[in-house]
Design a protein around this motif. Structure first.
Motif, PDB file in Angstrom:
ATOM      1  N   ARG A 157      48.542 -63.617  -9.080  1.00 48.53           N
ATOM      2  CA  ARG A 157      49.491 -63.161 -10.027  1.00 48.53           C
ATOM      3  C   ARG A 157      50.706 -62.627  -9.166  1.00 48.53           C
ATOM      4  NH1 ARG A 157      48.104 -61.692 -16.138  1.00 48.53           N
ATOM      5  NH2 ARG A 157      49.230 -63.303 -16.061  1.00 48.53           N
ATOM      6  N   LEU A 158      51.710 -62.973 -10.051  1.00 47.60           N
ATOM      7  CA  LEU A 158      53.092 -62.277  -9.731  1.00 47.60           C
ATOM      8  C   LEU A 158      53.197 -61.996 -10.719  1.00 47.60           C
ATOM      9  CD1 LEU A 158      55.832 -62.888  -7.955  1.00 47.60           C
ATOM     10  CD2 LEU A 158      56.154 -64.822  -8.621  1.00 47.60           C
ATOM     11  N   PHE A 159      53.529 -59.995 -10.203  1.00 50.77           N
ATOM     12  CA  PHE A 159      54.079 -59.930 -11.679  1.00 50.77           C
ATOM     13  C   PHE A 159      56.133 -59.479 -10.269  1.00 50.77           C
ATOM     14  CE2 PHE A 159      50.003 -58.733 -11.210  1.00 50.77           C
ATOM     15  CZ  PHE A 159      49.705 -58.405 -12.858  1.00 50.77           C
ATOM     16  N   TYR A 160      56.697 -59.313 -11.756  1.00 53.11           N
ATOM     17  CA  TYR A 160      57.920 -59.280 -11.134  1.00 53.11           C
ATOM     18  C   TYR A 160      58.929 -58.843 -12.877  1.00 53.11           C
ATOM     19  CZ  TYR A 160      58.485 -62.848 -14.918  1.00 53.11           C
ATOM     20  OH  TYR A 160      58.409 -63.707 -15.820  1.00 53.11           O
ATOM     21  N   ARG A 161      60.109 -58.005 -12.759  1.00 55.67           N
ATOM     22  CA  ARG A 161      61.242 -57.370 -13.723  1.00 55.67           C
ATOM     23  C   ARG A 161      62.323 -56.924 -12.887  1.00 55.67           C
ATOM     24  NH1 ARG A 161      58.224 -51.125 -13.453  1.00 55.67           N
ATOM     25  NH2 ARG A 161      59.560 -50.591 -11.024  1.00 55.67           N
ATOM     26  N   ARG A 162      63.361 -56.940 -13.989  1.00 55.95           N
ATOM     27  CA  ARG A 162      64.766 -56.942 -13.262  1.00 55.95           C
ATOM     28  C   ARG A 162      64.485 -55.293 -12.764  1.00 55.95           C
ATOM     29  NH1 ARG A 162      70.258 -59.157 -15.869  1.00 55.95           N
ATOM     30  NH2 ARG A 162      71.557 -57.645 -14.267  1.00 55.95           N
ATOM     31  N   ALA A 163      65.201 -55.532 -11.554  1.00 60.32           N
ATOM     32  CA  ALA A 163      64.995 -53.424 -11.243  1.00 60.32           C
ATOM     33  C   ALA A 163      65.873 -52.389 -11.779  1.00 60.32           C
ATOM     34  CB  ALA A 163      66.112 -53.525  -9.983  1.00 60.32           C
ATOM     35  N   GLY A 164      64.390 -51.603 -11.865  1.00 57.47           N
ATOM     36  CA  GLY A 164      64.674 -50.365 -12.894  1.00 57.47           C
ATOM     37  C   GLY A 164      64.623 -50.560 -15.133  1.00 57.47           C
ATOM     38  N   SER A 199      77.514 -62.896 -13.354  1.00 58.47           N
ATOM     39  CA  SER A 199      78.749 -62.653 -12.846  1.00 58.47           C
ATOM     40  C   SER A 199      78.684 -61.828 -11.731  1.00 58.47           C
ATOM     41  CB  SER A 199      80.150 -62.510 -13.410  1.00 58.47           C
ATOM     42  OG  SER A 199      79.682 -60.932 -14.392  1.00 58.47           O
ATOM     43  N   THR A 200      78.099 -60.828 -11.785  1.00 62.91           N
ATOM     44  CA  THR A 200      77.517 -59.946 -10.480  1.00 62.91           C
ATOM     45  C   THR A 200      76.267 -60.080  -9.875  1.00 62.91           C
ATOM     46  OG1 THR A 200      76.741 -58.084 -11.908  1.00 62.91           O
ATOM     47  CG2 THR A 200      79.108 -58.441 -11.273  1.00 62.91           C
ATOM     48  N   SER A 201      75.778 -59.803  -9.008  1.00 60.58           N
ATOM     49  CA  SER A 201      74.557 -60.046  -8.694  1.00 60.58           C
ATOM     50  C   SER A 201      73.656 -58.728  -8.817  1.00 60.58           C
ATOM     51  CB  SER A 201      74.569 -59.866  -6.907  1.00 60.58           C
ATOM     52  OG  SER A 201      74.168 -58.823  -6.157  1.00 60.58           O
ATOM     53  N   TYR A 202      71.773 -58.796  -9.021  1.00 59.89           N
ATOM     54  CA  TYR A 202      71.024 -57.479  -9.063  1.00 59.89           C
ATOM     55  C   TYR A 202      69.923 -58.163  -8.331  1.00 59.89           C
ATOM     56  CZ  TYR A 202      69.748 -61.670 -12.264  1.00 59.89           C
ATOM     57  OH  TYR A 202      69.064 -62.873 -12.957  1.00 59.89           O
ATOM     58  N   GLU A 203      68.593 -57.187  -8.988  1.00 60.73           N
ATOM     59  CA  GLU A 203      68.191 -57.651  -8.222  1.00 60.73           C
ATOM     60  C   GLU A 203      66.894 -57.168  -9.241  1.00 60.73           C
ATOM     61  OE1 GLU A 203      68.091 -53.129  -5.368  1.00 60.73           O
ATOM     62  OE2 GLU A 203      68.786 -54.338  -3.616  1.00 60.73           O
ATOM     63  N   VAL A 204      65.421 -57.740  -8.077  1.00 56.43           N
ATOM     64  CA  VAL A 204      64.101 -58.449  -8.638  1.00 56.43           C
ATOM     65  C   VAL A 204      63.131 -57.787  -8.162  1.00 56.43           C
ATOM     66  CG1 VAL A 204      62.882 -60.155  -9.903  1.00 56.43           C
ATOM     67  CG2 VAL A 204      65.328 -60.225  -9.826  1.00 56.43           C
ATOM     68  N   GLU A 205      62.258 -56.798  -9.275  1.00 62.62           N
ATOM     69  CA  GLU A 205      60.813 -56.207  -8.374  1.00 62.62           C
ATOM     70  C   GLU A 205      60.026 -57.038  -8.513  1.00 62.62           C
ATOM     71  OE1 GLU A 205      62.621 -51.743  -8.507  1.00 62.62           O
ATOM     72  OE2 GLU A 205      60.902 -52.104 -10.609  1.00 62.62           O
ATOM     73  N   TYR A 206      59.516 -56.980  -7.180  1.00 63.32           N
ATOM     74  CA  TYR A 206      58.007 -57.787  -7.953  1.00 63.32           C
ATOM     75  C   TYR A 206      56.688 -57.830  -6.681  1.00 63.32           C
ATOM     76  CZ  TYR A 206      59.238 -60.003  -3.465  1.00 63.32           C
ATOM     77  OH  TYR A 206      58.907 -60.900  -1.747  1.00 63.32           O
ATOM     78  N   TYR A 207      55.927 -58.124  -7.250  1.00 61.61           N
ATOM     79  CA  TYR A 207      54.456 -57.892  -6.117  1.00 61.61           C
ATOM     80  C   TYR A 207      53.296 -58.862  -6.807  1.00 61.61           C
ATOM     81  CZ  TYR A 207      52.397 -55.114 -10.123  1.00 61.61           C
ATOM     82  OH  TYR A 207      51.938 -54.647 -11.391  1.00 61.61           O
ATOM     83  N   PHE A 208      53.003 -58.927  -6.207  1.00 63.03           N
ATOM     84  CA  PHE A 208      51.726 -59.833  -5.793  1.00 63.03           C
ATOM     85  C   PHE A 208      50.348 -59.081  -5.538  1.00 63.03           C
ATOM     86  CE2 PHE A 208      53.328 -61.727  -2.405  1.00 63.03           C
ATOM     87  CZ  PHE A 208      52.282 -61.826  -0.916  1.00 63.03           C
ATOM     88  N   GLU A 209      48.784 -59.760  -6.348  1.00 65.20           N
ATOM     89  CA  GLU A 209      47.934 -59.532  -5.930  1.00 65.20           C
ATOM     90  C   GLU A 209      46.903 -60.709  -6.509  1.00 65.20           C
ATOM     91  OE1 GLU A 209      47.800 -55.787  -8.537  1.00 65.20           O
ATOM     92  OE2 GLU A 209      46.977 -57.377 -10.347  1.00 65.20           O
TER      93      GLU A 209
END
Length: 149
Positions: free
Chosen positions: A15-22, A54-64
């Motif tokens: 599985r891949l887990f993800y979210r917008r940073a914060g 219009s602005t960049s943003y980060e996505v945090e993720y991990y997989f297991e």
């Protein structure tokens, strides 16, 4: 995201887990096996989860990879130390160049090549002239004495 997973245990899943940073919680998607290549898996994030802004943003993720009892067998990152990727901002469309339109003289690459050549040549000339002068001499005398008894 593509992954190569070898020797997956019966009942195990990736599985891949993800979210917008914060953000608070992680969403997840399953890795799906590629039918043509049995050790290759792919997870695809839904487009609505990663909107272009219009602005960049980060996505945090991990997989297991977990077994049938949900015990972690392998992975990369975790909820407390996730990996990151950046979603690029939307760029404004570039105007089409029409014939007859010339760019300003200071945007010509040949101008800056010439300026660079003059700067390098001038610097080399100054270094050559300043290093070719004799600055002074120091006499050194070496004496070899026979220390025979």
């Amino acid at each position: 995201m593509d992954a190569v997973l070898r020797d997956m245990a019966l009942g195990a899943r990736a599985r891949l887990f993800y979210r917008r940073a914060g953000a608070q919680g992680f969403s997840s998607v399953d890795f799906v096996r590629d039918r043509g290549r049995p050790e290759h898996y792919r997870a695809v994030l839904p487009g609505y989860e990663l909107p272009v802004e219009s602005t960049s943003y980060e996505v945090e993720y991990y997989f297991e990879v977990v077994d049938a009892a949900q015990r972690r067998l392998a992975g990369r990152g975790d909820p407390f130390h996730p990996l990151l990727f950046q979603v690029a901002p939307r760029t404004a469309p570039t105007p089409a160049v029409t014939e007859g339109t010339s760019r300003p003289w200071y945007k010509s690459p040949w101008l800056w090549v010439a300026v660079g050549a003059v700067a390098i040549g001038g610097t080399a000339g100054v270094v050559a002239l300043s290093s070719s002068e004799e600055r002074g001499r120091v006499p050194i005398t070496i004496r070899v004495e026979d220390a025979a008894p």
